[in-house]
Each structure stands twice: as structure tokens, then as C-alpha cells.
Design a protein around this motif. Sequence first.
Motif, mmCIF file in Angstrom:
data_model
loop_
_atom_site.group_PDB
_atom_site.id
_atom_site.type_symbol
_atom_site.label_atom_id
_atom_site.label_comp_id
_atom_site.label_asym_id
_atom_site.label_seq_id
_atom_site.Cartn_x
_atom_site.Cartn_y
_atom_site.Cartn_z
ATOM 1 N N GLN B 984 0.840 -1.189 0.000
ATOM 2 C CA GLN B 984 0.000 0.000 0.000
ATOM 3 C C GLN B 984 0.873 1.236 0.000
ATOM 4 O OE1 GLN B 984 -2.324 -1.766 3.271
ATOM 5 N NE2 GLN B 984 -3.795 -0.253 2.602
ATOM 6 N N LEU B 985 0.354 2.292 -0.596
ATOM 7 C CA LEU B 985 1.149 3.516 -0.707
ATOM 8 C C LEU B 985 0.962 4.342 0.553
ATOM 9 C CD1 LEU B 985 0.438 4.273 -4.418
ATOM 10 C CD2 LEU B 985 2.620 3.672 -3.415
ATOM 11 N N SER B 986 1.619 3.916 1.579
ATOM 12 C CA SER B 986 1.509 4.637 2.828
ATOM 13 C C SER B 986 2.870 4.573 3.514
ATOM 14 C CB SER B 986 0.440 3.986 3.704
ATOM 15 O OG SER B 986 0.556 4.470 5.010
ATOM 16 N N VAL B 987 3.225 5.655 4.163
ATOM 17 C CA VAL B 987 4.525 5.700 4.825
ATOM 18 C C VAL B 987 4.623 4.610 5.885
ATOM 19 C CG1 VAL B 987 6.074 7.163 6.167
ATOM 20 C CG2 VAL B 987 4.712 8.135 4.360
ATOM 21 N N GLU B 988 3.461 4.265 6.373
ATOM 22 C CA GLU B 988 3.377 3.201 7.364
ATOM 23 C C GLU B 988 4.050 1.922 6.865
ATOM 24 O OE1 GLU B 988 -0.484 0.730 8.766
ATOM 25 O OE2 GLU B 988 -0.750 2.768 8.048
ATOM 26 N N LYS B 989 4.020 1.719 5.570
ATOM 27 C CA LYS B 989 4.591 0.504 5.017
ATOM 28 C C LYS B 989 6.107 0.585 4.876
ATOM 29 C CE LYS B 989 0.695 -1.558 4.387
ATOM 30 N NZ LYS B 989 0.361 -2.594 5.336
ATOM 31 N N LEU B 990 6.619 1.794 4.931
ATOM 32 C CA LEU B 990 8.064 1.938 4.801
ATOM 33 C C LEU B 990 8.709 1.615 6.136
ATOM 34 C CD1 LEU B 990 8.291 5.318 2.879
ATOM 35 C CD2 LEU B 990 8.331 3.026 1.953
ATOM 36 N N SER B 991 9.911 1.119 6.060
ATOM 37 C CA SER B 991 10.634 0.970 7.314
ATOM 38 C C SER B 991 12.074 1.385 7.076
ATOM 39 C CB SER B 991 10.557 -0.472 7.808
ATOM 40 O OG SER B 991 11.449 -1.265 7.080
ATOM 41 N N ARG B 992 12.663 1.901 8.092
ATOM 42 C CA ARG B 992 14.027 2.406 7.937
ATOM 43 C C ARG B 992 15.013 1.306 7.657
ATOM 44 N NH1 ARG B 992 15.167 7.581 11.423
ATOM 45 N NH2 ARG B 992 13.334 8.727 10.746
ATOM 46 N N GLU B 993 14.609 0.090 7.945
ATOM 47 C CA GLU B 993 15.546 -1.014 7.728
ATOM 48 C C GLU B 993 15.495 -1.517 6.296
ATOM 49 O OE1 GLU B 993 13.336 -1.220 10.524
ATOM 50 O OE2 GLU B 993 14.938 -0.199 11.615
ATOM 51 N N GLY B 994 14.591 -0.987 5.519
ATOM 52 C CA GLY B 994 14.383 -1.581 4.210
ATOM 53 C C GLY B 994 14.746 -0.652 3.068
ATOM 54 N N ALA B 995 14.582 -1.171 1.878
ATOM 55 C CA ALA B 995 14.731 -0.387 0.656
ATOM 56 C C ALA B 995 13.478 -0.660 -0.159
ATOM 57 C CB ALA B 995 15.966 -0.815 -0.108
ATOM 58 N N PHE B 996 12.882 0.400 -0.683
ATOM 59 C CA PHE B 996 11.595 0.259 -1.341
ATOM 60 C C PHE B 996 11.655 0.839 -2.745
ATOM 61 C CE2 PHE B 996 10.793 0.015 3.098
ATOM 62 C CZ PHE B 996 9.793 -0.934 3.206
ATOM 63 N N LEU B 997 11.049 0.144 -3.658
ATOM 64 C CA LEU B 997 10.998 0.599 -5.039
ATOM 65 C C LEU B 997 9.589 1.060 -5.331
ATOM 66 C CD1 LEU B 997 12.521 0.693 -7.827
ATOM 67 C CD2 LEU B 997 11.319 -1.413 -8.334
ATOM 68 N N MET B 998 9.482 2.306 -5.779
ATOM 69 C CA MET B 998 8.181 2.798 -6.204
ATOM 70 C C MET B 998 8.188 2.939 -7.713
ATOM 71 S SD MET B 998 6.265 6.319 -5.411
ATOM 72 C CE MET B 998 5.766 5.922 -3.757
ATOM 73 N N ASP B 999 7.248 2.270 -8.351
ATOM 74 C CA ASP B 999 7.176 2.282 -9.804
ATOM 75 C C ASP B 999 5.985 3.138 -10.203
ATOM 76 O OD1 ASP B 999 7.031 1.812 -12.427
ATOM 77 O OD2 ASP B 999 6.515 -0.306 -12.287
#
Lengths: 175, 1105
Positions: B984-999
Motif C-alpha cells: 500500500q502507498l503509505s509511509v506506514e509501510k516503509l521501514s528504515r531497515e528496508g529499501a523500497f521501489l516505487m514504480d
Amino acid sequence: MAFTFAAFCYMLALLLTAALIFFAIWHIIAFDELKTDYKNPIDQCNTLNPTIEKVKKIKRVKIAIKLVLPEYLIHFFFCVMFLCAAEWLTLVLNLPLLAYHVWRYTSRPVMSCPGLYDPTTIMNADILAYCQKEGWCKLAFYLLSFFYYLYGYTAFSAICLTLKIMQYLENIHTF
Amino acid sequence: MSTAGFNSQNGTGTGQTYTNGPSQNPVALQQPPGVGYGMNHQPAYNPMQTKVLGPPSPALYASGPYQPVPPGPQLGSYPPPPAQPLLTRPPIGVLPSHTPPQSASPGPGPRQAQATPPAQATPPPPAVTSTSYYTGPPAWQYAAPRGPAPNHVNPAAAAPPHMSHGSAQPPGPGAPPTSIHGYPQPGTAPPPMNPPPPHTYQPNRPAYGPPPTAPPAGPPGATGTPPPPKVDAQSWGAASSARPPTEPDTQEGDVECPGDVAGNGPQAPNSYNHVDNRMAGAAQPGPPGRHLGHYPSLPPGYQNTLAPPPSSLHPALQAATQPYIQGPQPYQQQPGGPGPDQLSPSMAAMSLQSGTPEALRVVNLLQERNLLPPAPVPAPTPCLTQDLQKLNCSPEVFRCTLTSIPQTQSLLNKAKLPLGLLLHPFKDLSLPVVTSSTIVRCRSCRTYINPFVSFLDQRRWKCNLCYRVNDVPEEFMYNPVSRSYGEPHKRPEVQNATIEFIAPSEYMLRPPQPAVYLFVLDVSHNAVETGYLSVFCQSLLDNINALPGDSRTKVGFITFDSTIHFYNLQEGLSQPQMLIVSDIEDIFLPTPDSLLVNLNECKELVQDLLKSLPNLFEKTMETQSALGSALQAAFKLLSPTGGRMSVFQTQLPNLGVGALQSREDPNQRASAKDVQHLSPATDFYKKLALDCSGQQVAVDLFLLSAQYCDLASLGCISRFSAGSVYYYPSYHHQHNPAQVERFQRDLKRYLTRKIGFEAVMRIRCTKGLSIHTFHGNFFVRSTDLLSLPNVNPDAGFAVQMSIEENLDDMQVVSFQAALLYTSSKGERRIRVHTMCLPVVSSLSDVFAGADVQAVTGLLACMAVDRSVTSSLSDARDAMTNAAIDSLSSYRQSALTIQQPGLLAPACLRLFPLYILALLKQKAFRTGTSTRLDERVFAMYQLKYQPLAFAMLMIHPALYRLDDLSDEGALNINERTIPQPRVLQLSVEKLSREGAFLMDAGLVMYLWIGRNCHQNFLSQVLGVSSYAAVPEKLCLLPELDTAESQRTRALVSWLRDQRPFFPSLHIIRDESQLKPHFMQNMIEDRTESALSYYEFLLHLQQQISK
């Protein structure tokens, strides 16, 4: 004297309205053709070259589109005439259409040349339906006003005539 | 016996192996010039070729108002315009040796043929007798019962156990990379459709949101009313991660689970079992929606509107710790479970209508959060019989917003959903090609014969659009595939919903035009500064042999600043000659014959020119741009033949005709008030585009500019001539390497992609339906006819439909899109797509068939129109109202029993999310600083891109990259492509430990968390620590590690799926681009826009009003 000018106005408006009725009919036909184009496939199959037909139709539509400005000018012209003739009732009856024309022309799409219809949006079903409806409404309005002017013209002529006859009779009487 | 000559084409024979008959269309991405086609049925081409090659006399340009200047170093000092008195002379009269351009031009065919655009000229058929036309209610062939037999369902229901592992799902509408070469024919092995197993996502769980222990919002058992959404809530969590059972699209349904397709029908009695088992087998990453789905805290005013937690209903189930298994159980227990009085109203209602399809399952949006499926949303399958569905057109090509067509306009109005088609007609496909001297069409409505017609007997067929009965021509009786006689229904035309015909000469108004490419290049000071010229010249040099075309292909070049420069590339010259025309008010062609030259004969001169062009204008100080005149000149040059004009522009045109003023006020960019100047400032470009359209010239616009260029006005030139628009904001060869790479890749695709010339597309539909509006780049020539001077495989179209007459007696309706075009090899071809959809009479069936992505795509197109004709805020309101109206209509009419909450059918569960995404899209957002050109470009993209790509631009996909695994990966050409879950497109899904790709379609962001795993940093990015990640990084280093390979495989796979090149930005927390990344987090609240939850509350308020 005023009576005769008013009668002249009515006579002129009568003739011009006849022309406007013609314009309105052309308008309706043009848009109807545009809409039903290719809708009757049997006809289409019978024509050897639909493209030539198409070009003809486009030309006819273009002519109809070119008639818009003259129509507005003619209508504006006899509104001014009625204003001069101080025919207030007739003027008031015509004012809504005049206002509509002004609004319609000021809200036209961006164009470098005079005109009202944008060939790129005219095929949009909403706009097409609107234009057709506009044509029918105008035809109705012009037809009604035609008879109104006819009535006004004859009425004024009759009044003029009776006045003149009375004058004449008075003249005779004074003799 | 048969006059049909079936050319044995150079078939790539992947799916069908006809030896003498329809064969595969060559992929044609990079057709080598001069492939000989069997064109013996078109003898008219040959005279033209000799005509083209006739060299005009070189003496023509010895005298004249232009100045032949050989390009070279000395050109830097070409005289300024005022110093050339000769140049300002009018063209006529000073060129006595000239014949008029048109007559001297190498145009093929007679003049009057050129002036008339090619319509689908048809042979004059015999008169149609009215008696045979539309004879009453037909014995409709496909009136087979739609409800599947129960045993259809069972195999599918039993399927999950053996589908639980292995490769992940096909990417839905986005098409696997193989789809470039062809969409799967029925019968080809589809990628297996396997929902990922539960444990696939287990490692992700901590990142997914609130812990499962988050308290349910509603007080448990606070009210006495039974909790209606129990069943939904419980099963929902699973269903949201599994592909809903409506999904099996044509690619796979037939092979994997034959029951699926038919099992979705509203009349399918057993669909619940089927659903349940699928859900049981399907995995769910997090806890089910019942726990997770609650928003952690609710505004006090809304708490009472929420249903109590479902667990209060079935105490037995509360003990169940495995939420995944809970899904099926309530359904199975339904008959023998609690009595109807104990059941929630909605469940009682459900059990009454014993077969509510999955698409209609009621979802309370306020309660359920994990709505986004983990894989791309697939197109719903129309509820047709299996044989029909097997034949139906691929949803990648042809999609309808409502896969069940309402019977009447009033029913459609009640549903408040737009009815329309989304097309991608010229998609790169490998198709069966039919060569035949007569193409069988309905004599009345000219529909091409298609799989959905009915054969009354051997010799007669009934049109499925107008219901006229037609004769089967003699040669159609012979089937070239099986080489048998008397089986017209086995012909490839009747077996394929997408087919291509080689058109005979009746379909030509003039001999097919050659491929003609004209490049119009801005060489003003500003353009030279950006450095695009060398990239362009290099790209063209590299791909000059891959330009689609044959031996007749012609090219030409025009450059312009404040004057127009033509290039004489006539064969026999030792080097290209530059001819400068400075009379921009009255433009003329100095040597009409030698400006467009045959590519094969003059290739060396062209290459010379391309090599010298970048240096030619290196020192130019000319800042003005006379684009309008250059376009007029290019139009004059191309109008005898038609062709493609590629315009490269880097600044606002400010000289001569078509000059524009800057209309953008930078201070207003972020204003929440209405956005002005979305409509063109002048109609010059529109009129020119219409002229171009009439002469079969398409204009493609490449805008590379840092400043405002008034795309709203300039874009008209492409929009109405069926061109495409490319926009590279802030293009600079040094400062913006990401844009340069994008430009290079786009250019390569642009130059080598397939192209169709002098095309028209007609969309026919069953009597009773009519076309309301078209969306895309074209000129509408007639109510159902689009004029497309060029058609390219990347263009999408949308069509709004309306229902004019009731479709009472019909079970199905059909739509047919026929695209008539000239291929780059000079063949006239017709590509026909036919789609068949069921007609329904109840509102709930209409809702059940809604295709939420298509609805969103069509709404976006309509909103673009609205914001141009009316205002942006109007368009935004209209979009919000669309969501409100359809949901409230669903609530009032389709739901039998009212319950609290914001209810939506499962098929529309993503609708509010997509609407919110549209409101936050660059095209429609307010309050965020958006450059006017970028906004207009986003609007163009929404209208022009095929649905799959437009959806990415509306609702980007977010993936977590630091824990990619090969589990569930796709295997394509021996490359393993990991398939991470869509988040889901929410900051909640991001975590500082990870790397995220948004397409996000045109751009990708790789966001690196501050505490990103060391492993990821070193193995994928090749840096030692977070601080060492460079500020501007656009490239993933090619490291020889498994992680790096996986990441690069995913990124390049995502890129390969689309015809444009998305640039990748690797960003850190403090990067400049981070706001862009965060703006795409559409479920979150921003300063000026609602969060998803607030938006839902707003919708609910409006609905309950």
C-alpha cells in the motif's frame, strides 16, 4: 409617421426571419447529417465512393457553420430596428435570444477566425446533441416570431390603412 | 476452387503452424528494410517506386531566393537574415524554373486521391433487400445457459492444494514481457497461476502495519445487532491477497481451472465454495482484515457506525487461531449453522440469493484496510459461456468498464458508472494474418466476420451487430487451415477475436504510401545548450537501418531557429547542402524534390548530415524560435505523401506564426485555487494539425525544456494528428543524466517501433449502443470513425458509450474495432478486434461486472476533458461525485439490507482508492507545486497511455526490495524475476531497515531507509554505508551478487514491460527528490489533501446525506 416605420420594421423582420428559418433548417440538417453519417449503412454501401459524399457533407456543415455569424448579425440588426421603432414588446421578446447569442459567441472555443464550432469537438455526442437541440429551438422561435411579425405587420398596415382612410374621410368631410 | 490466396508469410509460427494459410505476423519491431512480401495482388505499387526515385534536375536550386550553403565549419558564420535581401522575396515568381511543389513532388497517385483521406472504401455491394434485414428476434446461437454445472466448480475448488507453491502470478494487465511478442493464443501454455503460499511474506510481517494485537475499533458486542460484515471481514484478508476468483483471464483460465470462468456468473450456484477454497489455499501475508483492517484510532463520531467485530457471531470460530482457514468455514456452516434469525441481515440476504458472486461480496471499506491485492489487479472476466470467453478478445487490447452491459440506459444511469471501452488496438502482437481477395463482411453494417456471429446453416451467417443474415461467399467455404471444404465456422476469421487481413485494392483510395520520416529540429541557442542534438543524431545513426520501411522509405530534415534551414540530400551531391529560408512569414520550399530523399539511395549523405549536425550550430547565438513556420514548411514537404513528422522543441516558440506567450505564473503553481491556462492559447496548432490529418501527416512532439513551453497549445499539434507527445522537463546533457538516458531509450523505441500510415479506426457496436465520446490522440471524422494519420503500437484509446435503445432481447452485445492502415512495407492491412459481453438486467449484476481499473481510466479521461472545458475543481468534484454516486447507488439499490459503514461490492473495493489517487495525481492535484507543463503532460498521458500504464501513473506500485527472494519468481527466458508483493502507498509501510521501489510509470524511485541492511547496501548498491550512497544515483551497479542480480532483474523486467523508459532515481531521506517520492504516498495525508481514511469518511458522509 412612426406607425409606418414600425410597419416597415415588421415587414423587414418578416423577410429576415424567413431567411433565419432557412438558416435554422440548414443548421438542423447539417448536424443531423453529421450525426447520422454512416449510420445508414445501406446508403453508404450504395454510394460508390463514400469519401466524396463525406467531403460534400463536410462542406455543407462548413456552410452551415459559416451561417452562424450572419444569423447573429441579422437578428441583432432587426433588434436594433425595433429599438429605433420603439416597439418595446417585440424587443423584449427578442432580448433573450439576443443575450443567448452574445453568450454563445463569447464562450466559443479559442479560434482565430470567426465561427462557433470546433471541428475537433463537434463530434462529441453531448455537443452534437446540444447543437441539434439548439437548432430545433431556434427553428421554433423563428417560426413563432415569423407569425408574430406577420401579425404585427398586418396589424400596423391595417391601422395605418384605417387611419389613412379615416383621414381621407375626414378630408372629404371637411370638404 | 478457392480464389483465396493464402500467402505464406514469414511466419514466426509460435502458436499456429499453418503451412498454407494465415500465418504469424512478424514481430516487426525491427523489420529489416526490403523484406519481400508477396504483393502480387497489389500490382499498383510498382509504378510509384520508379516515380519516387526520379532525380530532379540539380539546376533547380541554382537560382532562387535561397542560398545554398554547404554545411561545414564555415557555416557558423552564416549571414543573419537582414543581410539577405534575396531571402525575403516571395516564393512565387522568383522561382520560374519551379513547378508547383505538389505536382513536382514524388507523390504517389493522382492528386484527388491525395486530397481525400482514405476511408474504408468498400466495394459496391449489391443492393440490400429490406426483407432480409433484421428479421425479428433471432434464434441466437449463444443463448446457452450461463450457469456452470457444479462439477465445473469443483476442480477449481480443489485446485489450490497443488497450486500453492511455485511461480507467482502473471502480472495481470501489465503483461509479462513475452506479451510484446504476442498475447497468448488459446491453447498456448499460460504461466501457472499460483497464489503465493502463506509463508512467502512472513518475513515482511513486521513492516506491514499495526500489529495484530491492535484493538478492534468497534466495541465487541456492544450492540445487539448481529454483525453483518462478519463473513466478509473474515474472508477478506485472504481474498485481498489472493486473486479473486473472477480473475482467471483468457490467458490462463482455460488451462488451469476450467471452472473459474463460468463460475463467476451471477447465476453460479456454487461459486461460494469455489471462492472459499481458493481463499483457503491462497496465502495471506498478514493477519486477516478483521484484525489488521481496523484503523487504529477512529474519530469518535464514527465509532458507532462501525459494525461490531465479527467474532461476536460465531463463538466457535473465535477459538480458531489460524485466520486463513476461517475464510471458508462460515460459508460452509451457513446452511446448518446458526438460524436465520441469528444471522446478520446481510448474511441472510446472501444465503437467500444463494449464489452471490465474489465480485458482489459486500466490503465495508471503513473496516477493511488491506484491500490492495499483492499482485497487479487483473481484468475481470466477462460472465460468458466458456466457449465464448475462450474466443473473446484479450483484455490487454479491448476492455470495457462494465463487463456486464446494462440492458437500458436508465439502468446504466442508476448504476452511476461510466460505460466505455479502453482500447490498445495496435499493440505489438503476433497475429494470424489472412490474405483473401474478398473479406467477408456484413452487407448492411460492414462488420467483419468474427467469432461471435452465428451460422444459420452452411451458407448463411447472421451478423452479431445488426442481425442481418448474410450469405457465406463461396471461397469462405474453403478452410485453408484444415484444407477442408464446407466448414466456414472453422476459418481463422471465426476462430480468432483478433485478426489481421491483407486488404485488397478496394480498401485503398491511393496506392499505399511509402514510409516517410521528417525530422524537425530546434537548433536555437537554447536547444544547443541542452545538448540534445548529439543524442538525437547518434540515436538516429545507430538505428537508421532499423527504421521501419521498405525500399521506398524517405527521410528529410529541417532545422530551425529564427530561420528555417532545409537540407538538400539529393543523390549525387558530395555533401549535404543547407538551404536557409528566412522569410518565415510566407514559407516556401526551396527545392521541393530533393528535401525528402530515398533513405537507401542517399544513406551516406544522411549519415554525413547526422554526423555534422551537432557541430554545425555549436556557436549559434540565435535565441528565437520560429516553430510555427517550421511546422508549416514541414507540412508542405510532407503533404504530397503523408508520413511522420518528429518535432524536437526546447523553448517557447516566439517568432512568426504560432508564437506564444508565457502564461504560467510560477507563484500560482501551488495555489489551491483553480488552475488556469489548461486550454490552448491559439488555435494555430490545432488547425495545422487538422490540415496534417487531412494529408495523412502525423506530428510527434518531443519537448525538452526547462522553462514553460505551453504544452497546452503546442500539444494540439500532436493530439489532433494522432501523434505522440514526449516531455523531458529540465533536459540537460550534463546536469540531468537520467533524462538523457530516458530520451535515448525512448528515441530508440520511437525510431524502431512498428508504424502504420494513413490509418482509420472504426468502432462498431451492436445496434442499440452508440458512441458518445472518444479519448486519445486522433481526429474524429465521423461518429464512429477516427482518422489516424499514423498509428503506433503505444497508443491507447478510450471510448465513452451510451445505450440508445433497450437491449431487451439480447443475451450478448459485441464491439468491433477495425483498424485499417498501411504498414511500413506498403501493405494495406486491417486489424480487427472483436469483444463480446453479456447483457444483464439487474443492477447488482451490473455492479458485479464492473472493472474498477477501466472505470478509473475512463473517468480520468473524462476528468481531463472536464478540466479543459470547465475547470480543474469541477473535474475534481466530478471524480469525487463519481465515487459517491456509484457507492450510494449500490447501497440504495443493489444492497437489499442496509448496514452501517461504507459499503462497496468487492469488485469496486479499490474504486475510492483509485479516485483518491487520481485526485492526487499530477494532472489533477491542487495545493502542491506543479508546473503547468507537467500537469498538462500528465493529462495527455492519462488520455494517451494504454490502461495498464495509465494505471501505474495513477496508482504507483510499491515493492520492498531488500528482502527479495526467488520464491514465487517468474522465469522468463532463463532469467529469474522475483515478484515482490505490491504494498500500500503509505509511509506506514516503509521501514528504515528496508529499501523500497516505487514504480510510478514514467519514473521509479528506490528509497533507501536510513538503517538499511548493510547487506543490501553493499550487495546491491555497492556502497559501504548509508552515508556513502551518492546524492544523485540513477543506475544500479552491476554487481555479481545474487541480491544485485535479483534487483536488477526486477527493475529491468518492470522496464521491459512498457514501451517508454522509466528513469530510476535512488534516493535517500535527505534527497531532493524525496518530496516527489512522498507525494506518491497517496494513502497518507498531505497538507492539502485528505488521507485515504479521511476520504472514505468524506464519502460516507456524502452518501448518508
